[in-house]
Scaffold this motif. Structure first.
Motif, PDB file in Angstrom:
ATOM      1  N   SER A  32       1.412  -1.791  -0.986  1.00 27.17           N
ATOM      2  CA  SER A  32      -0.311   0.095   0.589  1.00 27.17           C
ATOM      3  C   SER A  32       0.715   1.117   0.249  1.00 27.17           C
ATOM      4  N   GLU A  33       1.657   1.609   0.406  1.00 28.48           N
ATOM      5  CA  GLU A  33       3.112   2.390   1.031  1.00 28.48           C
ATOM      6  C   GLU A  33       3.398   2.805  -0.857  1.00 28.48           C
ATOM      7  N   LEU A  34       3.567   1.834  -1.796  1.00 29.42           N
ATOM      8  CA  LEU A  34       4.066   1.582  -3.224  1.00 29.42           C
ATOM      9  C   LEU A  34       3.418   2.178  -4.062  1.00 29.42           C
ATOM     10  N   LYS A  35       1.685   2.892  -4.017  1.00 29.73           N
ATOM     11  CA  LYS A  35       1.031   3.253  -4.589  1.00 29.73           C
ATOM     12  C   LYS A  35       1.628   3.445  -5.417  1.00 29.73           C
ATOM     13  N   GLY A  36       1.416   4.152  -6.674  1.00 23.43           N
ATOM     14  CA  GLY A  36       1.706   5.181  -7.880  1.00 23.43           C
ATOM     15  C   GLY A  36       3.274   5.215  -8.443  1.00 23.43           C
ATOM     16  N   GLU A  37       3.745   3.766  -7.943  1.00 21.22           N
ATOM     17  CA  GLU A  37       4.907   3.512  -8.245  1.00 21.22           C
ATOM     18  C   GLU A  37       4.924   1.711  -9.080  1.00 21.22           C
ATOM     19  N   THR A  38       5.665   1.871 -10.367  1.00 21.02           N
ATOM     20  CA  THR A  38       5.002   0.344 -10.752  1.00 21.02           C
ATOM     21  C   THR A  38       6.214  -0.206  -9.775  1.00 21.02           C
ATOM     22  N   VAL A  39       5.686  -1.851 -10.092  1.00 22.72           N
ATOM     23  CA  VAL A  39       6.631  -2.438  -8.587  1.00 22.72           C
ATOM     24  C   VAL A  39       6.706  -4.243  -9.586  1.00 22.72           C
ATOM     25  N   VAL A  40       7.964  -4.491  -9.391  1.00 24.51           N
ATOM     26  CA  VAL A  40       8.332  -6.045  -9.665  1.00 24.51           C
ATOM     27  C   VAL A  40       8.587  -6.663  -8.356  1.00 24.51           C
ATOM     28  N   LEU A  41       7.762  -7.629  -8.267  1.00 25.92           N
ATOM     29  CA  LEU A  41       8.131  -8.519  -7.582  1.00 25.92           C
ATOM     30  C   LEU A  41       8.587  -9.776  -8.296  1.00 25.92           C
ATOM     31  N   TYR A  42      10.117 -10.079  -7.665  1.00 26.34           N
ATOM     32  CA  TYR A  42       9.915 -11.271  -8.430  1.00 26.34           C
ATOM     33  C   TYR A  42      10.343 -12.758  -6.701  1.00 26.34           C
ATOM     34  N   PHE A  43       9.161 -13.848  -7.261  1.00 24.94           N
ATOM     35  CA  PHE A  43       9.416 -15.038  -5.946  1.00 24.94           C
ATOM     36  C   PHE A  43      10.715 -15.387  -7.266  1.00 24.94           C
ATOM     37  N   TYR A  44      11.839 -15.948  -5.617  1.00 21.34           N
ATOM     38  CA  TYR A  44      12.857 -16.955  -5.994  1.00 21.34           C
ATOM     39  C   TYR A  44      12.537 -18.929  -4.922  1.00 21.34           C
ATOM     40  N   PRO A  45      12.884 -19.706  -5.556  1.00 21.95           N
ATOM     41  CA  PRO A  45      13.003 -20.627  -4.295  1.00 21.95           C
ATOM     42  C   PRO A  45      13.803 -20.419  -2.713  1.00 21.95           C
ATOM     43  N   LYS A  46      15.697 -20.271  -2.980  1.00 17.64           N
ATOM     44  CA  LYS A  46      15.996 -19.881  -2.071  1.00 17.64           C
ATOM     45  C   LYS A  46      17.530 -19.501  -2.243  1.00 17.64           C
ATOM     46  N   ASP A  47      17.748 -18.644  -0.999  1.00  8.88           N
ATOM     47  CA  ASP A  47      18.624 -17.522  -1.207  1.00  8.88           C
ATOM     48  C   ASP A  47      20.380 -18.483  -1.563  1.00  8.88           C
ATOM     49  N   ASP A  48      20.576 -17.878  -2.671  1.00 11.46           N
ATOM     50  CA  ASP A  48      22.542 -18.691  -2.564  1.00 11.46           C
ATOM     51  C   ASP A  48      22.846 -20.093  -3.372  1.00 11.46           C
ATOM     52  N   THR A  49      21.967 -20.394  -4.070  1.00 10.37           N
ATOM     53  CA  THR A  49      21.659 -21.644  -5.522  1.00 10.37           C
ATOM     54  C   THR A  49      21.776 -21.178  -6.361  1.00 10.37           C
ATOM     55  N   PRO A  50      22.109 -22.112  -6.941  1.00 11.75           N
ATOM     56  CA  PRO A  50      22.811 -21.046  -8.524  1.00 11.75           C
ATOM     57  C   PRO A  50      22.302 -20.680  -9.856  1.00 11.75           C
ATOM     58  N   GLY A  51      20.243 -21.534  -9.448  1.00 17.91           N
ATOM     59  CA  GLY A  51      19.834 -20.660 -10.059  1.00 17.91           C
ATOM     60  C   GLY A  51      19.298 -19.144  -9.966  1.00 17.91           C
ATOM     61  N   CYS A  52      18.641 -19.884  -8.853  1.00 10.71           N
ATOM     62  CA  CYS A  52      18.586 -18.170  -8.142  1.00 10.71           C
ATOM     63  C   CYS A  52      19.663 -16.887  -7.887  1.00 10.71           C
ATOM     64  N   THR A  53      21.250 -17.358  -8.602  1.00 12.59           N
ATOM     65  CA  THR A  53      22.099 -16.623  -7.752  1.00 12.59           C
ATOM     66  C   THR A  53      21.944 -16.066  -9.131  1.00 12.59           C
TER      67      THR A  53
END
Length: 157
Positions: A32-53
């Protein structure tokens, strides 16, 4: 398991701890505090794994292009401490939201049954949602591939 929100629908509200980018110390971020902005929410499985990195570093490498068009937030169920290490190790310029209670992954329909080596388990599906300044879903990238993610997001912005 809920359905993924589709383009044209209101983005599910969220409130979560973020670290990285402009959040030097963990802080609460609300959609709600980001209204007026374009927001990219990207979901990924796990920090520091090959694909996510690979996915995170592509966003880092194209940061000047993408940050001029949208606010970018990574989202995973890892704790803040894990995010801090991941951000520091790879010099990531954007914040990551910690969703340890799975509220955001469930609201966006990306908490799914997965299988590996014949075992099934629940995990985060790699997906990206672009939310317009009006708070509605502008685009959805389901099951995105780390190598293609940055170019797809940039093309949609």
């Amino acid at each position: 398991m809920s359905q993924q929100p589709q383009p044209g629908t209101k983005a599910p509200a969220f409130s979560a701890q973020a670290v990285g980018g402009t959040y030097v110390t963990p802080a609460t971020v609300k959609l709600s505090e980001l209204k007026g902005e374009t927001v990219v929410l990207y979901f990924y499985p796990k920090d520091d794994t090959p694909g996510c990195t690979k996915q995170a570093c592509a966003l880092r490498d194209g940061w000047s292009e993408i940050s001029a068009k949208a606010k970018v937030f990574g989202v995973s169920i890892d704790p803040i401490k894990s995010h801090e290490k991941f951000i520091k190790k790879h010099g990531l310029p954007f914040p990551i939201l910690s969703d340890e209670d799975h509220k955001i992954v469930e609201a966006y329909g990306v908490w799914v049954e997965k299988s590996l080596y014949g075992k099934t388990y629940m995990g985060t599906e790699r997906a990206t949602f672009i939310i317009g300044p009006d708070g509605k879903i502008k685009a959805v990238l389901p099951k995105v591939k780390p190598d293609e993610h940055f170019a797809q997001v940039l093309a949609l912005l």
